[in-house]
Design a protein around this motif. Structure first.
Motif, short mmCIF file in Angstrom:
data_model
loop_
_atom_site.label_atom_id
_atom_site.label_comp_id
_atom_site.label_asym_id
_atom_site.label_seq_id
_atom_site.Cartn_x
_atom_site.Cartn_y
_atom_site.Cartn_z
N VAL A 78 33.71 -38.99 -75.09
CA VAL A 78 33.14 -38.12 -74.07
C VAL A 78 31.65 -37.93 -74.32
O VAL A 78 31.24 -37.46 -75.37
N ASP A 79 30.88 -38.33 -73.32
CA ASP A 79 29.43 -38.10 -73.28
C ASP A 79 29.24 -36.80 -72.51
O ASP A 79 28.91 -36.80 -71.33
N GLY A 80 29.47 -35.69 -73.20
CA GLY A 80 29.43 -34.38 -72.56
C GLY A 80 28.10 -34.06 -71.91
O GLY A 80 28.04 -33.44 -70.85
N GLU A 81 27.01 -34.50 -72.54
CA GLU A 81 25.67 -34.26 -71.98
C GLU A 81 25.53 -34.92 -70.61
O GLU A 81 24.98 -34.34 -69.69
N ASN A 82 26.00 -36.16 -70.50
CA ASN A 82 25.86 -36.89 -69.25
C ASN A 82 26.70 -36.24 -68.14
O ASN A 82 26.22 -36.07 -67.02
N ILE A 83 27.93 -35.87 -68.47
CA ILE A 83 28.79 -35.24 -67.47
C ILE A 83 28.19 -33.91 -67.04
O ILE A 83 28.10 -33.61 -65.84
N ASP A 84 27.71 -33.13 -67.99
CA ASP A 84 27.12 -31.83 -67.67
C ASP A 84 25.84 -31.98 -66.86
O ASP A 84 25.61 -31.25 -65.90
N ALA A 85 25.00 -32.96 -67.23
CA ALA A 85 23.76 -33.18 -66.49
C ALA A 85 24.04 -33.63 -65.06
O ALA A 85 23.36 -33.21 -64.12
N THR A 86 25.04 -34.47 -64.87
CA THR A 86 25.40 -34.92 -63.53
C THR A 86 25.89 -33.74 -62.70
O THR A 86 25.49 -33.59 -61.53
N LEU A 87 26.72 -32.91 -63.29
CA LEU A 87 27.19 -31.71 -62.57
C LEU A 87 26.02 -30.83 -62.17
O LEU A 87 25.91 -30.40 -61.03
N GLY A 88 25.13 -30.55 -63.14
CA GLY A 88 24.04 -29.62 -62.90
C GLY A 88 22.97 -30.15 -61.97
O GLY A 88 22.59 -29.50 -60.99
N GLN A 89 22.48 -31.35 -62.25
CA GLN A 89 21.35 -31.89 -61.49
C GLN A 89 21.77 -32.52 -60.17
O GLN A 89 21.10 -32.32 -59.15
N SER A 90 22.84 -33.28 -60.17
CA SER A 90 23.19 -34.07 -59.00
C SER A 90 24.22 -33.42 -58.08
O SER A 90 24.18 -33.64 -56.87
N ILE A 91 25.13 -32.65 -58.62
CA ILE A 91 26.19 -32.09 -57.79
C ILE A 91 25.86 -30.66 -57.36
O ILE A 91 25.91 -30.34 -56.17
#
Length: 185
Positions: free
Chosen positions: A10-23
């Motif tokens: 799990v690349d938690g940073e990437n998933i969290d950044a996608t949620l925050g910035q893109s979604i």
């Protein structure tokens, strides 16, 4: 029965950044974040074998003990990493882990949208194993799509894994069999 396992990285940073910035366009609220335990259950059920789950996180300063303890209680092995200011420590560690898995016969699921892992994932799909990328279809690096013909499974964290308690505000192509006009009225 085989001794093979599925490694869930799990690349938690990437998933969290996608949620925050893109979604969301903002920091996600706690109830808007993935239920990480569902990801482990999905990985176990999807390929019907035991899962060893590693959650990679960058740590600048103190270890976030409440989060680390929560991950541990869910069945993850936290991998806290540090490095220089220009080091993408999570990416480096996941790349090295994928390269190490290439010397084994185990399967792998990677939760990330990041194209930095394309070379390692490409090497894995050309072996005798199952490989999956879990992320958000519309934000996943497009290079992964070409690897589908070699057996790479592209899985959506919301729609396939059902890792969220809330419906995310995503724009997606809707198969006509799933179209519900009431969602738009």
């Amino acid at each position: 029965m085989s001794d093979e396992v599925t490694y869930l990285l799990v690349d938690g940073e990437n998933i969290d950044a996608t949620l925050g910035q893109s979604i969301f366009g903002r920091r996600p609220q706690p109830q808007e974040r993935p239920r990480w335990d569902r990801l482990i259950r999905f990985a176990e059920d999807h390929w019907g074998q035991p899962v060893k789950s590693l959650f990679f996180l960058a740590v600048n300063g103190e270890l976030p003990m409440p989060f680390v303890q929560a991950l541990t209680s869910l069945g993850y092995r936290p991998v806290p990493l540090s490095g220089g200011p220009d080091d993408k420590v999570v990416d480096i560690a996941i790349q090295r882990t994928l390269e190490a898995i290439a010397h084994r016969s185990d399967n792998v699921m990677l939760a990330s949208n990041d194209g930095d892992f394309l070379p390692q994932i490409e090497a894995l799909v050309h072996g005798e194993r199952r490989v999956g990328i879990i992320g958000f279809d519309e934000f996943r690096n497009s290079g992964f799509a070409a690897l589908k013909q070699h057996g790479l499974e592209l899985l959506d964290l919301e729609y396939d894994v059902e890792a969220f308690n809330v419906q995310l505000p995503r724009l997606r192509i809707i198969p006509i069999d799933e179209f519900d006009p009431l969602e738009f009225l």
